[in-house]
Enzyme design. Sequence first.
Site, PDB file in Angstrom:
ATOM      1  N   SER A   1     -53.835  14.784  16.881  1.00 20.11           N
ATOM      2  CA  SER A   1     -54.429  16.022  16.373  1.00 20.11           C
ATOM      3  C   SER A   1     -55.758  16.263  17.067  1.00 20.11           C
ATOM      4  O   SER A   1     -56.485  15.310  17.411  1.00 20.11           O
ATOM      5  CB  SER A   1     -54.641  15.930  14.861  1.00 20.11           C
ATOM      6  OG  SER A   1     -55.448  16.993  14.392  1.00 20.11           O
ATOM      7  N   SER A   2     -56.111  17.536  17.251  1.00 19.65           N
ATOM      8  CA  SER A   2     -57.394  17.864  17.875  1.00 19.65           C
ATOM      9  C   SER A   2     -58.579  17.482  16.997  1.00 19.65           C
ATOM     10  O   SER A   2     -59.713  17.406  17.486  1.00 19.65           O
ATOM     11  CB  SER A   2     -57.462  19.355  18.221  1.00 19.65           C
ATOM     12  OG  SER A   2     -57.296  20.147  17.063  1.00 19.65           O
ATOM     13  N   CYS A   3     -58.327  17.231  15.705  1.00 16.59           N
ATOM     14  CA  CYS A   3     -59.425  16.796  14.842  1.00 16.59           C
ATOM     15  C   CYS A   3     -59.836  15.352  15.133  1.00 16.59           C
ATOM     16  O   CYS A   3     -60.801  14.861  14.561  1.00 16.59           O
ATOM     17  CB  CYS A   3     -59.073  16.974  13.367  1.00 16.59           C
ATOM     18  SG  CYS A   3     -57.779  15.890  12.772  1.00 16.59           S
TER      19      CYS A   3
ATOM     20  N   TYR B   1     -57.787  12.037   7.566  1.00 23.64           N
ATOM     21  CA  TYR B   1     -56.614  12.378   8.376  1.00 23.64           C
ATOM     22  C   TYR B   1     -56.871  12.065   9.848  1.00 23.64           C
ATOM     23  O   TYR B   1     -56.031  11.461  10.532  1.00 23.64           O
ATOM     24  CB  TYR B   1     -56.297  13.857   8.193  1.00 23.64           C
ATOM     25  CG  TYR B   1     -55.192  14.394   9.071  1.00 23.64           C
ATOM     26  CD1 TYR B   1     -53.861  14.127   8.781  1.00 23.64           C
ATOM     27  CD2 TYR B   1     -55.496  15.195  10.179  1.00 23.64           C
ATOM     28  CE1 TYR B   1     -52.847  14.642   9.587  1.00 23.64           C
ATOM     29  CE2 TYR B   1     -54.493  15.706  10.982  1.00 23.64           C
ATOM     30  CZ  TYR B   1     -53.168  15.423  10.688  1.00 23.64           C
ATOM     31  OH  TYR B   1     -52.168  15.921  11.487  1.00 23.64           O
TER      32      TYR B   1
ATOM     33  N   LYS C   1     -54.980   9.466  12.636  1.00 23.13           N
ATOM     34  CA  LYS C   1     -54.475   9.956  13.923  1.00 23.13           C
ATOM     35  C   LYS C   1     -55.120   9.198  15.082  1.00 23.13           C
ATOM     36  O   LYS C   1     -54.469   8.890  16.092  1.00 23.13           O
ATOM     37  CB  LYS C   1     -54.720  11.453  14.054  1.00 23.13           C
ATOM     38  CG  LYS C   1     -53.816  12.303  13.167  1.00 23.13           C
ATOM     39  CD  LYS C   1     -52.367  12.182  13.599  1.00 23.13           C
ATOM     40  CE  LYS C   1     -51.441  13.098  12.849  1.00 23.13           C
ATOM     41  NZ  LYS C   1     -50.042  12.999  13.313  1.00 23.13           N
TER      42      LYS C   1
ATOM     43  N   HIS D   1     -52.270  25.653   7.238  1.00 22.45           N
ATOM     44  CA  HIS D   1     -53.352  25.857   8.193  1.00 22.45           C
ATOM     45  C   HIS D   1     -53.750  27.334   8.201  1.00 22.45           C
ATOM     46  O   HIS D   1     -53.148  28.168   7.528  1.00 22.45           O
ATOM     47  CB  HIS D   1     -52.914  25.392   9.577  1.00 22.45           C
ATOM     48  CG  HIS D   1     -52.734  23.903   9.671  1.00 22.45           C
ATOM     49  ND1 HIS D   1     -53.784  23.039   9.865  1.00 22.45           N
ATOM     50  CD2 HIS D   1     -51.626  23.129   9.594  1.00 22.45           C
ATOM     51  CE1 HIS D   1     -53.342  21.803   9.908  1.00 22.45           C
ATOM     52  NE2 HIS D   1     -52.028  21.826   9.745  1.00 22.45           N
TER      53      HIS D   1
END
Length: 321
Positions: free
Chosen positions: A112-114, A141, A145, A184
Site C-alpha cells: 500500500s502507498s501508506c 494497517y 503492509k 476509500h
Amino acid sequence: MPECAPTVDRVFIAGSDTLLGEALIRRAKHDPRNEVLDEHGAGVRLDDAPQLQQVFDDWQPQYVIHAAGPSGGIGYNQRCPAVLARDNLAVLLPILAAANRPHVRRLIYLASSCCYPRDCRQPMSVADLWTGKLEPTNQAYAAVKLAGIALCQAYRQQYGRDYVAAIPANAFGLADHFDPQQGHVVPALLTRMHTAKLAGAESLDIWGTGQARREFLHADEVADAALWVMRAPQCPEIINLSGGIELSIRELAQEIAEIVGYRGELIFDASRPDGMPRKALDAEPLRALGWQPHRSLRASLEQTYNHFVERWQAEEPVNVR
C-alpha cells in the site's frame, strides 16, 4: 505449419473478495497464457496454512499474487485499526510460506502507498521506505503492509525466492466498497453524492480541507500492471504500480459531483483529518519495464459510477460486494 499454442502458466491469486483481487482474477482470465485459481475456487481459507500448502503442492502454481486482506478509508482505519492489522497479518504469513516452493517462479505481494512516510518527498520512491514516521490515521494497517514488504525481502535473502513487493496507487473500480463508512475516498464520495442528489440535499460535508493530493488509478489498470510485472524478465524487488492522475481531494470531489449530477454545495470539514498531505508515486521503474496506463480518469470514474448505480438499483444495501 500450425501455430504453437501459447504456454499456459498456473496463476494463484489470493483475495477474490477484494477490489484488486477481483480485478486481477478477471484480467488474468482474459490472457490465454494463464490458468487462474483463487482461494474460492480452491475451497481453501487463506489463514489456514496447512490447507493452503496442500493446495500449492497439488496444483503447483508458477505464479502467485497476494491481493488479500481488508482495507478502508481514514474513518475505517481510525475505528478498526486492530481488525485491519490482525486480518491482514492473518493472510500474509500463510501465503508467503506456501509460495516458498521451487515450482513458484515469482510471487507478487500488493502492499500500500501508506507504507511511505507521512512527510515523504514527492514523488515517492522505494528508497524512501522506512525513512520517516507513518501517517497516524493508518499506522497499524501500514505497519503490517511494511511487514509484508520486509518478509518478501527476507524470503529473497534466505531462500533465494523471487518475491516482489508492488505498491499500488489509490485504486478504485467495479468491486469497490461503496459503503461510505468503510470505503476509500472515491467509492465513498460516489455513494454519498448519489444519495444526496436523490434526497435533494443542498450541501454535503466532506472530511478534511480538500487540499490533500492523491494519485488515482482504476483497479483494472493496477491489475494489468501487476500482471505485467509478474512476467517481466527482470524486476526490482520493490516497485510502484502507478502512473495515474494526481488530484486534490477537492478537485476529485468536484469531478465526481459533475459525473453524479449533484448540484449542492461541497463543504470541507477542516476539523477532520486529511491523512497524508500528498501521495504521488514514482512511476519510472514501471515505465522502464514497458507498462503505462491507458484509461482516462474521467472515463474510469464514469464507469465506476454507472456500475454503482446498477448495483444500487439491483440490491440493497450497497456495502456488500
